[in-house]
Design an enzyme around this catalytic site. Structure first.
Site, PDB file in Angstrom:
ATOM      1  N   GLY A 307       0.886  -1.272   0.114  1.00 31.78           N
ATOM      2  CA  GLY A 307       0.039   0.044  -0.095  1.00 31.78           C
ATOM      3  C   GLY A 307       0.995   1.032   0.112  1.00 31.78           C
ATOM      4  O   GLY A 307       2.092   1.387  -0.675  1.00 31.78           O
ATOM      5  N   ILE A 308       0.385   2.286   0.623  1.00 30.17           N
ATOM      6  CA  ILE A 308       1.194   3.530   0.796  1.00 30.17           C
ATOM      7  C   ILE A 308       1.201   3.900   2.085  1.00 30.17           C
ATOM      8  O   ILE A 308       0.335   3.586   2.973  1.00 30.17           O
ATOM      9  CB  ILE A 308       0.275   4.580   0.122  1.00 30.17           C
ATOM     10  N   GLY A 309       2.316   4.683   2.242  1.00 32.07           N
ATOM     11  CA  GLY A 309       2.574   5.273   3.661  1.00 32.07           C
ATOM     12  C   GLY A 309       3.986   4.796   4.177  1.00 32.07           C
ATOM     13  O   GLY A 309       4.752   3.974   3.680  1.00 32.07           O
ATOM     14  N   ALA A 310       3.968   5.144   5.698  1.00 32.25           N
ATOM     15  CA  ALA A 310       5.373   4.904   6.159  1.00 32.25           C
ATOM     16  C   ALA A 310       5.611   3.281   6.434  1.00 32.25           C
ATOM     17  O   ALA A 310       6.959   3.205   6.177  1.00 32.25           O
ATOM     18  CB  ALA A 310       5.200   5.631   7.650  1.00 32.25           C
ATOM     19  N   GLU A 330      -1.987  -3.039  -6.524  1.00 31.16           N
ATOM     20  CA  GLU A 330      -3.139  -1.922  -6.877  1.00 31.16           C
ATOM     21  C   GLU A 330      -2.527  -0.826  -7.247  1.00 31.16           C
ATOM     22  O   GLU A 330      -3.015   0.049  -8.256  1.00 31.16           O
ATOM     23  CB  GLU A 330      -4.359  -2.105  -5.986  1.00 31.16           C
ATOM     24  N   GLY A 428      -8.005  -2.536  -1.856  1.00 30.19           N
ATOM     25  CA  GLY A 428      -7.684  -3.722  -2.013  1.00 30.19           C
ATOM     26  C   GLY A 428      -7.303  -4.662  -1.230  1.00 30.19           C
ATOM     27  O   GLY A 428      -6.626  -5.709  -1.593  1.00 30.19           O
TER      28      GLY A 428
HETATM   29  N1  COA Z   1      -8.162   3.147  18.217  1.00 30.37           N
HETATM   30  C1  COA Z   1      -8.255   4.844  17.998  1.00 30.37           C
HETATM   31  N2  COA Z   1      -7.740   5.399  16.831  1.00 30.37           N
HETATM   32  C2  COA Z   1      -6.855   4.830  16.433  1.00 30.37           C
HETATM   33  C3  COA Z   1      -6.850   3.368  16.189  1.00 30.37           C
HETATM   34  C4  COA Z   1      -7.248   2.574  17.123  1.00 30.37           C
HETATM   35  N3  COA Z   1      -6.958   1.405  17.382  1.00 30.37           N
HETATM   36  N4  COA Z   1      -5.909   3.249  15.172  1.00 30.37           N
HETATM   37  C5  COA Z   1      -5.669   4.096  14.394  1.00 30.37           C
HETATM   38  N5  COA Z   1      -6.425   5.297  14.722  1.00 30.37           N
HETATM   39  C6  COA Z   1      -6.324   6.451  14.514  1.00 30.37           C
HETATM   40  C7  COA Z   1      -5.123   7.385  14.376  1.00 30.37           C
HETATM   41  O1  COA Z   1      -4.483   7.739  15.552  1.00 30.37           O
HETATM   42  C8  COA Z   1      -5.071   8.160  13.318  1.00 30.37           C
HETATM   43  O2  COA Z   1      -5.745   9.293  13.739  1.00 30.37           O
HETATM   44  P1  COA Z   1      -5.355  10.900  13.367  1.00 30.37           P
HETATM   45  O3  COA Z   1      -5.459  10.836  11.925  1.00 30.37           O
HETATM   46  O4  COA Z   1      -6.182  11.722  14.206  1.00 30.37           O
HETATM   47  O5  COA Z   1      -3.795  10.965  13.916  1.00 30.37           O
HETATM   48  C9  COA Z   1      -5.886   7.431  12.568  1.00 30.37           C
HETATM   49  O6  COA Z   1      -6.748   6.550  13.086  1.00 30.37           O
HETATM   50  C10 COA Z   1      -5.435   6.806  11.078  1.00 30.37           C
HETATM   51  O7  COA Z   1      -4.466   5.676  11.453  1.00 30.37           O
HETATM   52  P2  COA Z   1      -3.179   5.694  11.022  1.00 30.37           P
HETATM   53  O8  COA Z   1      -2.150   4.559  11.977  1.00 30.37           O
HETATM   54  O9  COA Z   1      -2.366   7.069  11.037  1.00 30.37           O
HETATM   55  O10 COA Z   1      -3.313   5.145   9.657  1.00 30.37           O
HETATM   56  P3  COA Z   1      -2.547   4.975   8.438  1.00 30.37           P
HETATM   57  O11 COA Z   1      -2.710   6.457   7.940  1.00 30.37           O
HETATM   58  O12 COA Z   1      -1.373   4.304   8.548  1.00 30.37           O
HETATM   59  O13 COA Z   1      -3.907   4.208   7.688  1.00 30.37           O
HETATM   60  C11 COA Z   1      -5.434   2.612   7.395  1.00 30.37           C
HETATM   61  C12 COA Z   1      -4.331   3.167   8.297  1.00 30.37           C
HETATM   62  C13 COA Z   1      -6.012   1.566   8.238  1.00 30.37           C
HETATM   63  C14 COA Z   1      -6.603   3.759   7.715  1.00 30.37           C
HETATM   64  C15 COA Z   1      -5.369   2.190   5.870  1.00 30.37           C
HETATM   65  O14 COA Z   1      -4.084   1.395   5.957  1.00 30.37           O
HETATM   66  C16 COA Z   1      -6.637   1.600   5.474  1.00 30.37           C
HETATM   67  O15 COA Z   1      -7.364   2.361   5.073  1.00 30.37           O
HETATM   68  N6  COA Z   1      -6.431   0.378   5.092  1.00 30.37           N
HETATM   69  C17 COA Z   1      -7.338  -0.422   4.217  1.00 30.37           C
HETATM   70  C18 COA Z   1      -7.131  -0.261   2.960  1.00 30.37           C
HETATM   71  C19 COA Z   1      -6.024  -1.090   2.292  1.00 30.37           C
HETATM   72  O16 COA Z   1      -5.258  -1.761   3.319  1.00 30.37           O
HETATM   73  N7  COA Z   1      -5.855  -0.815   1.055  1.00 30.37           N
HETATM   74  C20 COA Z   1      -4.671  -1.568   0.340  1.00 30.37           C
HETATM   75  C21 COA Z   1      -3.429  -0.989   0.231  1.00 30.37           C
HETATM   76  S1  COA Z   1      -3.802   0.677  -0.807  1.00 30.37           S
END
Ligand code: COA
Length: 526
Positions: A307-310, A330, A428
């Site tokens: 995916g994307i991100g850190a 994807e 995806g």
């Molecule tokens: N309880 C409360 N809050 C939570 C939490 C939990 N268990 N887990 C994460 N959060 C909050 C974070 O603090 C963050 O809040 P903020 O934006 O206010 O800082 C927010 O939720 C996003 O969490 P973060 O850990 O920064 O997520 P991310 O940017 O790494 O994205 C997903 C993670 C899950 C949102 C993302 O991976 C996703 O949508 N996955 C499904 C789609 C996918 O996997 N696609 C395939 C690849 S592209």
């Protein structure tokens, strides 16, 4: 021209398999004719059946110009005529397209007047979104009532979500992000759960009035490439009653099944502007540890989906010593480019599309866009192909890495909501988890930090009330945190819980152990 032939099982012993291939060779001497084995994509596919049963299976074969099932010699002449007609038309189109293009050019202000109240508008995806057209549409908001804006990942301003446009636009998000979450939370927009592989089908079923998207200037044959965003956008561009393209010279020209002809588009608005870039995220210590553990699960010759991100970027940073990695994903981002330049990712061992990077959309920095521009090693296909679990599974040793927000002790994975609050979409994730399960030697990894900023454990006894399970306990394989790897597939509930507690943050293990001991009525042993 490439023509693939697939023969049926041969329940009629009298039919002469070779004769159709001989006729094709005679009628199309310039074509490359082959019998379909590994190669599942050709310009044309001819499914040759020896009898009227027509029982040869061909769902996995893609003929980008067409596919024919022939069950008798009588079917041959009309089929050959259709192929010839296609190329005759193509030649006419090649000569005519410049005039057609000129006649369809208009200003953004005029183009958005084609949108009417009550219309459904599909917007090109992610960094492929046509920002200039969206600005013009929002500027014309007073002319509309209740226009539905269907979009997946909105990387732009998504101004149509603002409270002041509540009467003019209603957003239907197929994935939510920073720009769109609030509108859904406040009841001014909607969210539709849908697998990425099924979005093209959904978009078509919507029978949309309008598609707003972005393309490259036409090539010498009058084809515009959708560049970094093919996904569902190409389906929407082809099925919308009115398709309006922003023509932007900064859009990278990509190959694969990524093009639409000038004839297929209703209106063109020329406007050059750099494609939206996504800066590389900072990688912290936690992500680095997660990346290190994920990299332990990756072997030379594997085919990756990231995916994307850190976290994905951290994984990539541990792969410099690997060999012959491939990409069927994807999307991919800038982190992949460096490994490609080093030759670590060369797609050499891929069992489907060897030698090629396969994706349905891309987002990253300008380095990524420069890398993919006119690069014959990068092929973009629609999401219904790239994300189809059965297509994914044809890549041996497919390793998918995605992230999530919460995992319970049964291995149920929540990725798209915090309690009842919708924060993203499945994208995806499940397509690739299932594709990796089909792939020979495949592995799927769901990776996350063990806590939210050290305050809340992401590994929990039970998921939060109102949260939606994204990857079920039946599909889950590996969970990774900065404390290690938990392999869950095929494990009992007790063993899953034990393995997950081991990779939970130490500050939260005591309460997880207490739950474990009550539930399983046994002592927790590390
Ligand atoms: N309880 C409360 N809050 C939570 C939490 C939990 N268990 N887990 C994460 N959060 C909050 C974070 O603090 C963050 O809040 P903020 O934006 O206010 O800082 C927010 O939720 C996003 O969490 P973060 O850990 O920064 O997520 P991310 O940017 O790494 O994205 C997903 C993670 C899950 C949102 C993302 O991976 C996703 O949508 N996955 C499904 C789609 C996918 O996997 N696609 C395939 C690849 S592209």
């Amino acid at each position: 021209m490439k023509i693939g032939i697939k023969y049926c099982g041969g329940c009629n012993p009298r039919y002469n398999r070779k004769s159709i291939a001989d006729r094709l060779e005679r009628d199309f001497p310039e074509a490359e004719i082959f019998v379909a084995k590994e190669t599942k994509i050709a310009d044309w596919f001819v499914i040759v059946c020896g009898c009227a049963n027509g029982c040869a299976l061909h769902d996995d074969l893609i003929g980008t110009c067409g596919k024919f099932v022939i069950t008798s010699y009588k079917d041959y002449p009309p089929m050959a005529e259709k192929i010839k007609e296609y190329y005759r038309n193509k030649e006419v189109k090649r000569i005519m397209w410049k005039e057609t293009y000129k006649s369809k050019l208009m200003s953004a202000e005029d183009a958005v007047k084609l949108i009417k109240s009550g219309d459904r508008v599909i917007v090109g995806h992610a960094v492929g979104e046509p920002s200039y057209l969206l600005d013009a549409m929002v500027a014309n908001a007073a002319a509309y009532e209740n226009v539905e804006i269907v979009h997946m990942v909105a990387m732009g301003k998504a101004e149509y979500c603002k409270p002041e446009y509540e009467k003019n636009f209603r957003h239907n998000g197929l994935f939510l992000g920073g720009a769109t979450r609030k509108a859904v939370e406040e009841g001014r927009a909607d969210f539709t759960p849908v697998y990425f592989s099924k979005i093209p089908e959904l978009v078509e079923s919507y029978n949309p009035e309008i598609c707003l998207f972005q393309v490259t200037p036409p090539d010498e044959d009058g084809y515009c490439s959708l560049g970094v965003s093919v996904d569902y956008t190409i389906k929407a561009a082809k099925c919308a009653k009115i398709s309006i393209a922003q023509v932007n010279k900064y859009m990278p020209y990509t190959y694969g099944n990524s093009k639409v002809h000038v004839d297929e588009i209703t209106a063109f608005v020329e406007h050059d502007e750099p494609i939206i870039v996504l800066p590389e995220p900072p990688i912290g210590d936690v992500e680095r540890e997660i990346g290190r553990y994920c990299a332990e699960l990756i072997k030379d010759g594997d085919c990756l989906q990231l995916g994307i991100g850190a976290i994905p970027d951290a994984v990539l940073s541990f792969l410099h010593d690997k060999k012959d990695l491939g990409i069927h994903s994807e999307m991919f981002s800038t982190g992949v480019v460096q490994l490609a330049k080093e030759g670590v990712i060369n797609n050499a061992k891929k069992t489907l599309h060897p030698g090629k990077f396969i994706a349905n959309f891309l987002m990253g920095t300008q380095d990524l866009y420069d890398f993919v521009d006119h690069n014959p090693d990068v092929e973009m296909y629609p999401a219904e192909y790239v994300n189809d679990p059965y297509v994914i599974g044809q890549n041996d040793n497919l390793v998918s890495i995605n992230s999530c927000v919460q995992v319970d002790l049964m291995g149920q994975v929540v990725s798209t909501s915090i309690g009842p609050k919708q924060i993203s979409g499945v994208g995806g994730q499940v397509d690739f988890v299932r594709g990796a399960a089909i792939s020979k030697g495949g592995r799927s990894i769901l990776a996350m930090p063990s806590t939210v900023k050290g305050k809340v454990s992401k590994i929990v006894p039970v998921i939060d009330e109102g949260a939606a399970v994204t990857t079920s306990r039946y599909d889950v394989q590996y969970i990774v945190t900065e404390y290690g790897i938990a392999y869950l597939k095929g494990q009992t509930l007790r063993e899953r819980a034990r393995r997950l507690i081991k990779i939970a943050h130490p500050d939260f293990r005591a309460e997880l152990i207490e739950y474990f001991e009550n539930k399983f009525r046994c002592k927790y042993e590390d």
